[in-house]
Design an enzyme around this catalytic site. Structure first.
Site, PDB file in Angstrom:
ATOM      1  N   CYS A   2       0.837  -1.187   0.000  1.00  0.00           N
ATOM      2  CA  CYS A   2       0.000   0.000   0.000  1.00  0.00           C
ATOM      3  C   CYS A   2       0.879   1.246   0.000  1.00  0.00           C
ATOM      4  O   CYS A   2       2.104   1.152   0.165  1.00  0.00           O
ATOM      5  CB  CYS A   2      -0.873   0.036   1.253  1.00  0.00           C
ATOM      6  N   GLY A  28      -0.640   0.732  -5.015  1.00  0.00           N
ATOM      7  CA  GLY A  28      -1.922   0.082  -4.770  1.00  0.00           C
ATOM      8  C   GLY A  28      -3.001   0.649  -5.650  1.00  0.00           C
ATOM      9  O   GLY A  28      -3.180   1.868  -5.693  1.00  0.00           O
ATOM     10  N   ASN A 102       0.727   0.875   5.967  1.00  0.00           N
ATOM     11  CA  ASN A 102       1.418   0.093   4.936  1.00  0.00           C
ATOM     12  C   ASN A 102       2.308  -0.907   5.656  1.00  0.00           C
ATOM     13  O   ASN A 102       3.109  -0.526   6.501  1.00  0.00           O
ATOM     14  CB  ASN A 102       2.263   1.032   4.058  1.00  0.00           C
ATOM     15  N   GLY A 103       2.165  -2.187   5.294  1.00  0.00           N
ATOM     16  CA  GLY A 103       2.967  -3.233   5.931  1.00  0.00           C
ATOM     17  C   GLY A 103       2.086  -4.403   6.284  1.00  0.00           C
ATOM     18  O   GLY A 103       0.902  -4.428   5.939  1.00  0.00           O
ATOM     19  N   CYS A 240      13.223  -3.145   3.305  1.00  0.00           N
ATOM     20  CA  CYS A 240      12.903  -4.140   2.256  1.00  0.00           C
ATOM     21  C   CYS A 240      13.755  -3.878   1.008  1.00  0.00           C
ATOM     22  O   CYS A 240      13.671  -2.813   0.403  1.00  0.00           O
ATOM     23  CB  CYS A 240      11.432  -4.009   1.899  1.00  0.00           C
ATOM     24  N   TYR A 246      11.910  -3.501  -7.402  1.00  0.00           N
ATOM     25  CA  TYR A 246      10.670  -3.427  -8.175  1.00  0.00           C
ATOM     26  C   TYR A 246       9.654  -2.413  -7.669  1.00  0.00           C
ATOM     27  O   TYR A 246       9.064  -1.689  -8.442  1.00  0.00           O
ATOM     28  CB  TYR A 246       9.999  -4.806  -8.198  1.00  0.00           C
ATOM     29  N   CYS A 390       6.572 -13.092   1.083  1.00  0.00           N
ATOM     30  CA  CYS A 390       6.865 -11.980   1.980  1.00  0.00           C
ATOM     31  C   CYS A 390       5.822 -11.951   3.092  1.00  0.00           C
ATOM     32  O   CYS A 390       4.638 -12.075   2.833  1.00  0.00           O
ATOM     33  CB  CYS A 390       6.807 -10.670   1.196  1.00  0.00           C
ATOM     34  N   CYS A 453      16.069  -6.429   4.611  1.00  0.00           N
ATOM     35  CA  CYS A 453      15.260  -7.647   4.608  1.00  0.00           C
ATOM     36  C   CYS A 453      15.287  -8.187   3.178  1.00  0.00           C
ATOM     37  O   CYS A 453      14.954  -7.472   2.233  1.00  0.00           O
ATOM     38  CB  CYS A 453      13.820  -7.365   5.014  1.00  0.00           C
ATOM     39  N   CYS A 456      12.427 -12.697   0.805  1.00  0.00           N
ATOM     40  CA  CYS A 456      11.819 -13.271  -0.407  1.00  0.00           C
ATOM     41  C   CYS A 456      12.854 -14.002  -1.253  1.00  0.00           C
ATOM     42  O   CYS A 456      12.505 -14.901  -2.022  1.00  0.00           O
ATOM     43  CB  CYS A 456      11.115 -12.185  -1.225  1.00  0.00           C
TER      44      CYS A 456
HETATM   45  P1  AMP Z   1       5.260 -13.609 -13.122  1.00  0.00           P
HETATM   46  O1  AMP Z   1       4.527 -13.869 -14.393  1.00  0.00           O
HETATM   47  O2  AMP Z   1       4.437 -14.048 -11.960  1.00  0.00           O
HETATM   48  O3  AMP Z   1       6.621 -14.220 -13.107  1.00  0.00           O
HETATM   49  O4  AMP Z   1       5.385 -12.046 -12.995  1.00  0.00           O
HETATM   50  C1  AMP Z   1       6.614 -11.414 -12.916  1.00  0.00           C
HETATM   51  C2  AMP Z   1       6.451  -9.923 -13.118  1.00  0.00           C
HETATM   52  O5  AMP Z   1       5.674  -9.376 -12.070  1.00  0.00           O
HETATM   53  C3  AMP Z   1       7.807  -9.255 -13.077  1.00  0.00           C
HETATM   54  O6  AMP Z   1       7.997  -8.709 -14.356  1.00  0.00           O
HETATM   55  C4  AMP Z   1       7.711  -8.149 -12.052  1.00  0.00           C
HETATM   56  O7  AMP Z   1       7.960  -6.918 -12.677  1.00  0.00           O
HETATM   57  C5  AMP Z   1       6.295  -8.216 -11.533  1.00  0.00           C
HETATM   58  N1  AMP Z   1       6.266  -8.381 -10.069  1.00  0.00           N
HETATM   59  C6  AMP Z   1       7.150  -8.940  -9.257  1.00  0.00           C
HETATM   60  N2  AMP Z   1       6.740  -8.933  -7.964  1.00  0.00           N
HETATM   61  C7  AMP Z   1       5.541  -8.331  -7.968  1.00  0.00           C
HETATM   62  C8  AMP Z   1       4.600  -7.987  -6.956  1.00  0.00           C
HETATM   63  N3  AMP Z   1       4.797  -8.315  -5.685  1.00  0.00           N
HETATM   64  N4  AMP Z   1       3.493  -7.353  -7.326  1.00  0.00           N
HETATM   65  C9  AMP Z   1       3.263  -7.058  -8.608  1.00  0.00           C
HETATM   66  N5  AMP Z   1       4.102  -7.360  -9.603  1.00  0.00           N
HETATM   67  C10 AMP Z   1       5.225  -7.974  -9.313  1.00  0.00           C
END
Ligand code: AMP
Length: 480
Positions: A2, A28, A102-103, A240, A246, A390, A453, A456
């Protein structure tokens, strides 16, 4: 996951909060809300959807006062309901209080059970609601002491803002898992204090970034003054590391370091750790937009290869990962990205992304690039394999769904149907974060891996999840 935003001392507090939330929209997209205060009462508006859709000018006009807090909520499976939208606002025996969190609280289930046994009735499935009940039940008098009392009973991640009719409190958990920063907005009637998940929210509203809140810090604003206290037991800082990889916006700073520069450094390091051997024909580096762009810039410059936009992203669809149903997510990949045949055809393509979660996106991307005529497709990822869920607020699936939890790198490469696959190492990631901090003249991190952290990637959880014997599934409730 969030985003939170708060402001004290501005005649248009709700309007500014609305803008701040826009800049935090990436944190979010499921629901959004604002609670304002005119010194007498709290006023709330919450709705499902993007910030723009949640607030009409009329809605904003129902939020008077010079203080406000706001929240954007990330979608988590099963929790998509207006009841979980924040900020929460309640009336209790000592007055009114609103909060935006958030958390993720790791002892939520225990605390909730304890409260329910004493008669508390919960209205949502959000972990945040326990904070409200703990404040209401506290035997302390002052709001500040009630907040401290409540937060002291919690474990896990909280970057949280509280608003009462006359005061504002911001707090960051003792490990500092999730970010929270402080800024100042000068306006024609004086100075306002602003607090947000990321400083990118400050730029949009013309505020100046002052500093990050320190882990364990409680910032209290009221009666024309601002002070900080550290009421919790000191714990090792564990920001984190995935925020750098990302989650945060590239134009943000985390802990004072530019997220964009960190991501470029990750790409440079990735090029050193996981080079693609030369072969016959032209080789290009392309990002998976938008998340892979800065790392691809770094990779291309370190490898001395051309950077090209081989995938074009439609900006009219949101992040696909957040769609709760598999079928929609699969469809979403095709909606969102289209290969740029003019760039790709006949080339050896190195495609850079920030992470692989389930592997479904990467697999489709590799196929798209091949179908567009690439001779070879080499996948490089600017973080280590994501192997563990996570517990502190990033929405990750169960271990069963995390491709790297159950497959070797070679097996993942085969699943993606890529010619090669390489991930960045954890020391490579942490050292790149640390080097970027040094560039920004921030204090040197003695042990860059231990300062964050990285559960993951490593399964090394700084705070255990109460009541859960094995870390095989993410928490059952919804996180914030
Ligand atoms: P996937 O198809 O599940 O392997 O999706 C990977 C993609 O999701 C990557 O390109 C990341 O940019 C994105 N991604 C990674 N972690 C998250 C997250 N927690 N929430 C939303 N998108 C994510």
């Amino acid at each position: 996951m969030c985003g939170v935003f708060g402001i004290v001392g501005h005649p248009e507090a709700a309007n500014i909060t609305y803008l701040g939330l826009h800049a935090l929209q990436h944190r979010g997209q499921e629901a959004s809300g604002i609670v304002s205060s005119d010194g007498d009462k709290l006023y709330a508006h919450r709705a499902m959807g993007l910030v723009q859709a949640c607030f009409s000018p009329k809605d904003l006009s129902t939020l008077p006062g010079d203080q406000a807090i706001g929240h954007v909520r990330y979608s988590t499976a099963g929790g998509s309901h207006i009841k979980n939208a924040q900020p929460f606002a309640v009336d209790y025996s000592h007055g009114s209080v609103a909060l935006a969190h958030n958390g993720n609280l790791t002892n939520y289930e225990n605390v909730r059970e304890r409260l329910e046994a004493r008669g508390s009735i919960f209205q949502s499935s959000s972990d945040t609601e326990v904070i409200v009940h703990l404040i209401a039940m506290s035997t302390q008098d002052a709001v500040e002491d009630r907040v401290i009392d409540a937060l002291s009973q919690l474990e896990g991640a909280f970057s949280v803002l509280f608003l009462t009719p006359t005061g504002f409190i911001a707090a960051r958990d003792p490990h500092g898992f999730r970010p929270l920063c402080l800024g100042k907005l000068v306006h024609k009637d004086g100075n306002a204090i602003v607090v947000a998940s990321e400083p990118t929210a400050f730029e949009l509203i013309g505020a100046e970034y002052t500093r990050d809140l320190a882990p364990g810090e409680l910032l209290i604003v009221g009666g024309g003054e601002m002070r900080s206290i550290f009421p919790f037991e000191k714990k090792p800082a564990k920001a984190c590391i995935f925020e750098y990889v990302y989650f945060a916006r590239p134009d943000s700073q985390l802990g004072g370091a530019s997220v964009y520069e960190v991501r470029k450094a990750l790409g440079r390091r990735l090029a050193e750790e996981q080079p693609v051997p030369s072969g016959s024909g032209e080789t290009i580096v392309i990002p998976v937009p938008d998340s892979g762009v800065p790392a691809a810039v770094g990779f291309a410059s370190a490898a001395g290869l051309p950077f090209e936009m081989g995938l074009i992203r439609s900006h009219y669809v949101g992040r696909t990962f957040i769609e709760p149903q598999q079928t929609i997510r699969h469809f979403g990949v095709r909606l969102k990205l289209n290969p740029n045949r003019a760039v790709i055809e006949g080339k050896r393509v190195i495609v850079i992304d920030d992470s692989i979660v389930r592997g479904t996106t990467s697999r489709k991307i590799v196929k798209m690039i091949r179908d567009a005529g690439a001779k070879e497709v080499h996948v490089r990822i600017s973080s280590p394999p994501t192997r563990w869920p996570c517990y502190y607020g990033i929405d990750t699936p169960t271990r069963a769904e995390l491709i790297a939890a159950n497959n070797s790198v070679d097996q993942i490469r085969d699943y993606l149907a890529a010619d090669s696959l390489g991930y960045l190492s954890l020391p490579g990631l942490a050292q790149s974060v640390s080097a970027s901090r040094t560039l920004a003249n921030l204090p040197v991190l003695k042990d860059p891996v231990a300062s964050h952290c990285h559960a993951c990637f490593s399964g090394d959880y700084p705070v255990a999840l109460s009541r859960q014997k094995s870390p095989s599934r993410p928490p059952r409730h919804v996180s914030s």
